[in-house]
Design an enzyme around this catalytic site. Structure first.
Site, short mmCIF file in Angstrom:
data_model
loop_
_atom_site.label_atom_id
_atom_site.label_comp_id
_atom_site.label_asym_id
_atom_site.label_seq_id
_atom_site.Cartn_x
_atom_site.Cartn_y
_atom_site.Cartn_z
N PHE A 138 0.85 -1.19 0.00
CA PHE A 138 0.00 0.00 0.00
C PHE A 138 0.88 1.24 0.00
O PHE A 138 1.70 1.43 0.89
CB PHE A 138 -0.93 0.03 1.23
CG PHE A 138 -1.83 1.23 1.23
CD1 PHE A 138 -2.98 1.25 0.45
CD2 PHE A 138 -1.52 2.36 1.97
CE1 PHE A 138 -3.80 2.38 0.41
CE2 PHE A 138 -2.34 3.49 1.94
CZ PHE A 138 -3.48 3.49 1.16
N ASP A 223 9.33 2.84 1.34
CA ASP A 223 8.17 3.56 1.86
C ASP A 223 8.10 3.33 3.37
O ASP A 223 7.67 2.28 3.83
CB ASP A 223 6.90 3.04 1.15
CG ASP A 223 5.63 3.71 1.66
OD1 ASP A 223 5.67 4.38 2.71
OD2 ASP A 223 4.58 3.53 1.01
N LYS A 252 2.65 9.93 8.17
CA LYS A 252 2.03 9.51 9.43
C LYS A 252 2.69 10.10 10.69
O LYS A 252 2.42 11.23 11.03
CB LYS A 252 1.96 7.99 9.49
CG LYS A 252 1.04 7.42 8.39
CD LYS A 252 0.46 6.08 8.69
CE LYS A 252 -0.71 5.76 7.77
NZ LYS A 252 -0.36 5.09 6.52
C1 LIG Z 1 -0.69 5.35 5.12
C2 LIG Z 1 0.33 4.94 4.13
C3 LIG Z 1 0.51 5.66 2.92
C4 LIG Z 1 -0.38 6.81 2.53
O1 LIG Z 1 -0.24 7.91 3.37
P1 LIG Z 1 -1.39 9.04 3.34
O2 LIG Z 1 -0.90 10.07 4.29
O3 LIG Z 1 -2.66 8.38 3.75
O4 LIG Z 1 -1.47 9.54 1.95
C5 LIG Z 1 1.53 5.27 2.09
N1 LIG Z 1 2.32 4.22 2.38
C6 LIG Z 1 2.18 3.51 3.52
C7 LIG Z 1 3.11 2.38 3.80
C8 LIG Z 1 1.16 3.82 4.43
O5 LIG Z 1 0.99 3.10 5.52
#
Ligand SMILES: *Cc1c(COP(=O)(O)O)cnc(C)c1O
Length: 406
Positions: A138, A223, A252
């Site tokens: 994700f 990420d 986050k």
């Molecule tokens: C939450 C998340 C995202 C997206 O971040 P947003 O601030 O919701 O756009 C991207 N990558 C990972 C691994 C995430 O957990």
């Protein structure tokens, strides 16, 4: 005290229904606790989706916000401000990356990483643009980050999907090696797939990816939107894997509740030219001041040690519950943990824990990352008594629900 309001007194229909929300309206939070509009309280192990690193309404953030709002909020991206410079300097000092671009979300940071990889491909890889990413990953909800994500069903939403991504099985180095060709420019992955149910990358896989990227001249893009900023114990989880990425994205926890993300790159990878990337609110002084306060707090060695200790306490308790109620695996690191439950019982357990709240006793907020997986992402400064209480509430609900075990 504000007057209590029942759920159906709120005009919730004014909001687009983009997700299924429980019938509660939250009005106040403090530390690991949340209160709804009827005065019921909840121990919060969701914390804004692993966002509120220091819990709800921490004095450090409210004081920083008030101070900075009265001093300077925003100059626009065409000017320097002191807070963005200070936060970027601190991020580069604490990581193995050299340059920072601030964003408003994790998705926007990953969108920037995808653009950076394509630009880098134009400059150094004869226009190569394909990014290898992984099943069940994700990376966000913009069109490009949805195309990068391996979340089941994402590929059928909003066609046509952005081309240029190849999805491979996670933890399968041979599949990556076989997929690399002249069009490949980068590999993009999470070290723990949070949304997939807290699925961890194997160290040999990640180290193998670094080797393959070096051999083939590809970018390794990690990420860390969910795993970074101390969530898994170390400030950045890639340091625990012993790899040096070319690109890292954050979000986050970095803002502790205010919206900020960041794209970090090594000097040799940082190839945006003026005009390539930007955004009206990016790097505004208000959120950067908060990001700096959060980062300095989380980066303290004693803070990381406490995250590890609470994480081990939580994992230990989950192992015991799994044994007692005949549940499944416990996964994760630091304060990003998961417990597998039989069948598709997770949403019912989550609902029962929430609905347990009444005038006398609290509820517990948890996330069902998958139908068969509970996910735990408390504040990084959660107390040991609060971890104990969460485990006790879960124990009680598991004993009441017949869907699980004996
Ligand atoms: C939450 C998340 C995202 C997206 O971040 P947003 O601030 O919701 O756009 C991207 N990558 C990972 C691994 C995430 O957990």
């Amino acid at each position: 005290m504000t007057a209590t309001l029942a759920f159906d007194q709120y005009p919730t229909d004014a909001l687009m229904r983009v997700t299924q929300r429980p019938e509660a309206v939250f009005v106040r939070g403090l530390g690991s606790w949340l209160w709804d509009s009827t005065g019921q309280r909840y121990l919060d192990f969701v914390q804004g989706w692993a966002v509120n690193a220091l819990g709800h309404a921490p004095a450090l953030i409210t004081e920083t916000l008030v101070h900075q709002a009265g001093r300077l909020m925003h100059t626009g991206p065409g000017f320097y401000n002191d807070q963005a410079i200070a936060l970027a300097a601190e991020l580069t000092r604490l990581s193995c990356l050299d340059r920072v671009f601030f964003t408003n979300s994790g998705a926007e940071a990953n969108e920037g990483a995808i653009k950076l990889a394509r630009k880098w491909g134009q400059l150094h890889r004869r226009g190569a643009s394909t990014i290898l990413s992984f099943g069940n990953s994700f990376h966000g909800r913009t069109l490009a980050t949805m195309a990068a994500s391996g979340k089941p069903g994402f590929d059928r939403l909003f066609p046509p999907a952005l081309p240029g991504f190849v999805k491979l099985p996670y933890n399968d180095l041979a599949a990556v090696e076989a997929a690399i060709d002249g069009h490949t420019v980068a590999v993009m992955l999470e070290l723990v797939q949070g949304e997939a149910g807290v699925v961890e990358a194997e160290p040999a896989f990640v180290q193998g990816l670094r080797r393959l990227c070096d051999q083939h001249g590809l970018l390794l893009m990690i990420d860390e939107v969910q795993t970074g900023i101390g969530r898994c114990g170390p400030l950045f989880l890639h340091s625990a894997y012993g790899v040096r990425p070319d690109v890292v994205t954050l979000g986050k926890g970095l803002g502790g509740g205010v919206p900020i993300g960041a794209l970090l790159a090594r000097e040799a990878t940082s190839c945006f030219a003026p005009g390539d990337q930007g955004g009206t609110y990016n790097g505004n002084a208000l959120v950067c001041a908060v990001g700096l306060a959060v980062l300095q707090q989380v980066a303290r060695p004693a803070f990381g040690a406490t995250v590890q200790a609470r994480g081990e306490q939580l994992a230990q308790g989950l192992h015991e519950l799994s044994k007692r109620h005949q549940l499944g695996a416990v996964r994760g690191q630091g304060l990003l943990r998961a417990l597998d439950v039989p069948g598709d019982a997770a949403p019912a357990i989550v609902a029962a824990l929430r609905q347990r709240a009444d005038a006398k006793r609290p509820g517990l907020l948890l996330n069902a990352a998958r139908p068969g997986t509970l996910r735990f992402m408390p504040a990084l400064n959660v107390g040991s008594g609060e971890v104990e209480l969460a485990l006790a509430m879960l124990d009680e609900v598991l004993a009441e629900l017949t869907v699980c075990g004996g």
